[in-house]
Design a protein around this motif. Structure first.
Motif, PDB file in Angstrom:
ATOM      1  N   TRP A 156       0.829  -1.206   0.000  1.00 49.64           N
ATOM      2  CA  TRP A 156       0.000   0.000   0.000  1.00 49.64           C
ATOM      3  C   TRP A 156       0.866   1.260   0.000  1.00 49.64           C
ATOM      4  CZ3 TRP A 156      -3.695  -2.195   4.275  1.00 49.64           C
ATOM      5  CH2 TRP A 156      -4.730  -2.918   3.661  1.00 49.64           C
ATOM      6  N   SER A 159       2.624   1.879  -3.342  1.00 45.39           N
ATOM      7  CA  SER A 159       1.768   2.382  -4.422  1.00 45.39           C
ATOM      8  C   SER A 159       1.390   3.843  -4.190  1.00 45.39           C
ATOM      9  CB  SER A 159       0.505   1.517  -4.554  1.00 45.39           C
ATOM     10  OG  SER A 159      -0.380   1.718  -3.483  1.00 45.39           O
ATOM     11  N   GLY A 172      -1.320   3.829 -15.178  1.00 51.20           N
ATOM     12  CA  GLY A 172      -1.283   2.623 -14.360  1.00 51.20           C
ATOM     13  C   GLY A 172      -0.923   2.935 -12.919  1.00 51.20           C
ATOM     14  N   VAL A 173       0.032   3.831 -12.713  1.00 46.73           N
ATOM     15  CA  VAL A 173       0.432   4.248 -11.373  1.00 46.73           C
ATOM     16  C   VAL A 173      -0.725   4.962 -10.679  1.00 46.73           C
ATOM     17  CG1 VAL A 173       1.982   5.762 -10.071  1.00 46.73           C
ATOM     18  CG2 VAL A 173       2.877   4.372 -11.954  1.00 46.73           C
ATOM     19  N   GLU A 175      -3.967   4.598 -11.277  1.00 42.59           N
ATOM     20  CA  GLU A 175      -5.029   3.640 -10.969  1.00 42.59           C
ATOM     21  C   GLU A 175      -4.694   2.829  -9.724  1.00 42.59           C
ATOM     22  OE1 GLU A 175      -7.274   0.105 -10.670  1.00 42.59           O
ATOM     23  OE2 GLU A 175      -5.150   0.075 -11.269  1.00 42.59           O
ATOM     24  N   ARG A 176      -3.440   2.397  -9.597  1.00 43.51           N
ATOM     25  CA  ARG A 176      -3.054   1.617  -8.418  1.00 43.51           C
ATOM     26  C   ARG A 176      -3.144   2.454  -7.145  1.00 43.51           C
ATOM     27  NH1 ARG A 176       0.506  -0.495 -12.215  1.00 43.51           N
ATOM     28  NH2 ARG A 176       2.195   0.939 -11.659  1.00 43.51           N
ATOM     29  N   ARG A 179      -6.810   2.778  -6.169  1.00 39.66           N
ATOM     30  CA  ARG A 179      -7.306   1.504  -5.647  1.00 39.66           C
ATOM     31  C   ARG A 179      -6.809   1.277  -4.222  1.00 39.66           C
ATOM     32  NH1 ARG A 179      -5.619  -1.616  -9.511  1.00 39.66           N
ATOM     33  NH2 ARG A 179      -3.800  -2.502  -8.444  1.00 39.66           N
ATOM     34  N   THR A 180      -5.589   1.717  -3.948  1.00 34.52           N
ATOM     35  CA  THR A 180      -5.034   1.567  -2.610  1.00 34.52           C
ATOM     36  C   THR A 180      -5.866   2.316  -1.580  1.00 34.52           C
ATOM     37  OG1 THR A 180      -2.764   1.166  -3.322  1.00 34.52           O
ATOM     38  CG2 THR A 180      -3.041   2.162  -1.157  1.00 34.52           C
ATOM     39  N   GLU A 183      -8.814   0.143  -0.756  1.00 32.73           N
ATOM     40  CA  GLU A 183      -8.430  -1.047  -0.004  1.00 32.73           C
ATOM     41  C   GLU A 183      -8.047  -0.697   1.431  1.00 32.73           C
ATOM     42  OE1 GLU A 183      -5.277  -2.801  -2.212  1.00 32.73           O
ATOM     43  OE2 GLU A 183      -6.571  -3.507  -3.852  1.00 32.73           O
TER      44      GLU A 183
END
Length: 405
Positions: A156, A159, A172-173, A175-176, A179-180, A183
């Motif tokens: 976590w 990211s 991509g970075v 989006e991650r 998402r973190t 989560e």
């Protein structure tokens, strides 16, 4: 405001390989530079970066798009009384006396457990086996969370750091990172609610209890602060420990001085923060037009403050590229406070809350590592290189030593 021809672009591989040469050119030839790709003004001189941290014309409004998407709203984005109260709710746990009374045993235990994993081996990678794991383990333990989830916490925070340093806007970075946040919230919010009903003596319980003038932290406030603590506390201490030992191993005379006199650890860490800071840039946003070296920055613009450049400004430090724990300008009594002469923890009202935590962790780690490895040396002939632009430190630090009996 145009870049000198011989300066690598801040997003280029050449800059990542050696930012310090580029910093020197920027300070001397382009102290105020507009970077189209980053949509930001870049400043590199000590006097300008110091002003951006201390002058209240510079706000943290940029954190609305830089931090909030991954952390939620934290006190770093606030101003005035709201900022003062929210900061005051968390600061007591990080003051020297309270920190040592409550959390020093946690810090010492986590350092010892990690070192036990390699003290008998005769060699180790101090980054992979210690530095990247130690601060995350400490923070998780301080909060009273499950240390068996270490890999999840590390993923976590990695990211989130990538999101904050995503200067090229890699989707991509991004989006991650987003998402973190989801989560982490799904993990933390139920734990915060549970802790409110079963208070203990851990940091999470302290945050749940905290109250000033009738103001308390909401579940979302606590989650956002824990996310910020995990990221800022993990990344800076991780790279701070690795860079400290990389510099001492490059300078055996200074390593020997620290080994003989452990009170020099604080000076060595302070000089590491100046010479090789973990965080190389922090952004600010002026509320009105402001004149800096090289021109005027319009109100509402993003300003990227190059800490790594300012900390090596030859107008402020003698022989700034040299690592010297005995340098005259170094004062370890103020190096971990808002009166510091280096800029690694920022300055002013947004001075890093966790500075004393970082200092305590580094002192404990350095003492225990030196005790376990009294003849510590670099493995082979390889020089420990640095990597990173937004944050920076050794990617690996392989060492050899006489195994413990």
């Amino acid at each position: 405001m145009t870049a000198p021809v011989n300066t690598p672009d801040i997003l280029s591989p050449e800059f990542m390989a050696d930012p310090y040469s580029a910093y020197r050119v920027l300070r001397n030839e382009a102290p105020l530079l507009w970077h189209e790709g980053m949509r930001s003004y870049i400043i590199s001189r000590y006097e300008d970066v110091e002003r951006a941290f201390k002058d209240e014309v510079f706000t943290t409004a940029n954190y609305d798009w830089q931090l909030e998407p991954v952390h939620g709203r934290t006190f770093l984005q606030m101003s005035g009384r709201e900022h003062a109260v929210r900061r005051a709710l968390v600061v007591p746990a990080f003051r020297g006396a309270e920190l040592r009374r409550t959390f020093l045993p946690v810090i010492e235990r986590n350092a010892r457990e990690l070192i036990d994993g390699f003290r008998h081996a005769g060699e180790a990678d101090l980054v992979a086996q210690f530095a990247t794991r130690f601060p995350v383990s400490v923070i998780v333990d301080m909060l009273g969370l499950d240390k068996a989830e270490h890999d999840r916490f590390h993923a976590w925070y990695t990211s989130i750091i990538a999101f904050l340093g995503n200067l090229s806007q890699d989707p991509g970075v991004t989006e991650r990172g987003l998402r973190t946040r989801e989560e982490f919230a799904a993990y933390m919010i139920p734990l915060v609610r549970q802790r409110r009903s079963q208070l203990g003596d851990d940091l999470l319980s302290t945050l749940c209890r905290a109250e000033i003038d009738g103001t308390r932290m909401s579940d979302e406030d606590i989650k956002a602060f824990c996310s910020l603590l995990l990221t800022a506390g993990g990344e800076t201490t991780d790279k701070g420990i690795a860079s400290l030992f990389a510099q001492l191993l490059r300078h055996p005379d200074q390593l020997e001085a620290v080994r003989r006199d452990r009170s020099l650890i604080a000076r060595a860490f302070a000089e590491t923060l100046r010479h090789s800071p973990p965080v190389h840039m922090i952004m600010r946003q002026p509320a009105q037009d402001v004149k800096l070296s090289g021109g005027v920055v319009p109100a509402g613009s993003t300003v990227t403050c190059l800490i790594g450049a300012a900390n090596r400004d030859e107008e402020h430090y003698a022989d700034p590229d040299a690592f010297d724990i005995f340098r005259r300008e170094l004062d370890e009594s103020t190096a971990f406070s808002a009166a510091a002469t280096h800029l690694a923890f920022a300055l002013g009202r947004h001075f890093c809350v966790g500075a004393l935590l970082a200092k305590t962790e580094v002192e404990v780690a350095a003492n225990q590592l030196l005790d376990a490895m009294p003849d510590l040396r670099l493995a082979g002939d390889s020089e420990p290189g640095e990597q990173g632009v937004f944050t920076r430190g050794p990617a690996s630090l392989r060492v050899r030593f006489t195994p413990a009996a």
